[in-house]
Write an enzyme that holds these catalytic residues in place. Structure first.
Site, short mmCIF file in Angstrom:
data_model
loop_
_atom_site.label_atom_id
_atom_site.label_comp_id
_atom_site.label_asym_id
_atom_site.label_seq_id
_atom_site.Cartn_x
_atom_site.Cartn_y
_atom_site.Cartn_z
N SER A 1 -11.35 60.22 43.40
CA SER A 1 -10.08 60.79 43.67
C SER A 1 -8.92 60.02 43.38
O SER A 1 -9.08 58.93 43.00
CB SER A 1 -9.99 61.35 45.31
OG SER A 1 -9.99 60.13 45.91
N LYS B 1 -9.11 50.24 47.05
CA LYS B 1 -8.79 51.69 46.75
C LYS B 1 -8.49 52.31 48.17
O LYS B 1 -8.73 51.58 49.15
CB LYS B 1 -10.22 52.34 46.29
CG LYS B 1 -10.60 52.07 44.91
CD LYS B 1 -11.93 52.26 44.51
CE LYS B 1 -12.04 53.43 44.62
NZ LYS B 1 -10.91 54.61 44.04
N GLU C 1 -15.35 57.77 48.87
CA GLU C 1 -15.61 57.12 47.62
C GLU C 1 -16.83 56.01 47.68
O GLU C 1 -17.75 56.01 46.65
CB GLU C 1 -14.33 56.44 47.34
CG GLU C 1 -13.16 57.66 46.88
CD GLU C 1 -11.87 56.89 46.70
OE1 GLU C 1 -11.02 57.84 46.27
OE2 GLU C 1 -11.59 55.75 47.01
#
Length: 219
Positions: A28, A94, A103
């Protein structure tokens, strides 16, 4: 060359790793949005994708790409995602988009993690330019924040953000992450932490960097 052009360049280069008839893991964020757009141009050649966020799922469906649940697959050839920071060892921070837990789940399914970034995301030491996001169970927010202060960080509650899993985010400033693997493990052992945004235990296998001079691939 502007940042968006470099992101698009990295996203385009990632297509070379997409195998026919495969299901692609998709992360994303803004660079991944560029990848989803170019993935739409070859959608007839793939089976579909597993998305790491509801936002990415919506974009994939809009491109006409079938979306599978992570529970529907036993593994993926590749997972394509961006990063807020990445070091020379291909370890990342992240979670700027608050999708870090999903993720990690989708990345763990993949044989190869392909990280697509523009050159501004490259750092020598993680935590140099970007706060470390940590997904926390809401009732543990204050308790976890105190622990993070004890570890030397400066946590800030990310207001008005609820993750796809119904949790909250603490962004931790002033962490210079010299040993990402140990820090990732230590933070994940704090009661109330769902996961943290260090991707060191599962680092990237291939990094595609969009630069003003062109695309650079680090394997």
């Amino acid at each position: 060359m502007d940042q968006l052009s470099m992101k698009k360049m990295a996203a385009q280069a990632a297509l070379q790793y997409v195998k026919p008839d495969s299901i692609i893991g998709v992360g994303s964020g803004s660079t991944v949005n560029c990848f989803i757009e170019v993935l739409g141009t070859i959608k007839e050649t793939i089976k579909g994708a597993v998305a790491a966020s509801k936002a990415s799922e919506e974009l994939l469906l809009r491109q006409g790409i079938e979306v599978f649940s992570a529970n529907d697959v036993s593994g993926l050839d590749i997972y394509v995602d961006g990063a807020d920071e990445i070091n020379p060892q291909k370890m990342m921070i992240k979670g700027g988009g608050a999708a870090l837990t999903r993720e990690k789940i989708v990345a763990a399914l993949a044989k190869k993690f392909i990280c697509i970034v523009d050159s501004s995301k490259q750092v020598d030491v993680l935590g140099s330019t970007f706060a470390l996001p940590i997904e926390v169970i809401p009732m543990a927010r204050s308790q976890v924040a105190r622990k993070l202060v004890a570890l030397g960080g400066s946590p800030e509650y990310r207001e008005n953000v609820v993750t796809d899993n119904g949790n909250v985010i603490l962004d931790v400033y002033n962490f210079k992450i010299m040993n990402p693997i140990e820090m990732e493990k230590e933070l994940n052992n704090v009661a109330g932490v769902v996961t943290n945004g260090i991707f060191a235990l599962r680092s990237a296998d291939i990094v595609i960097v969009g630069t003003p001079e062109g695309t650079k691939i680090i394997e």
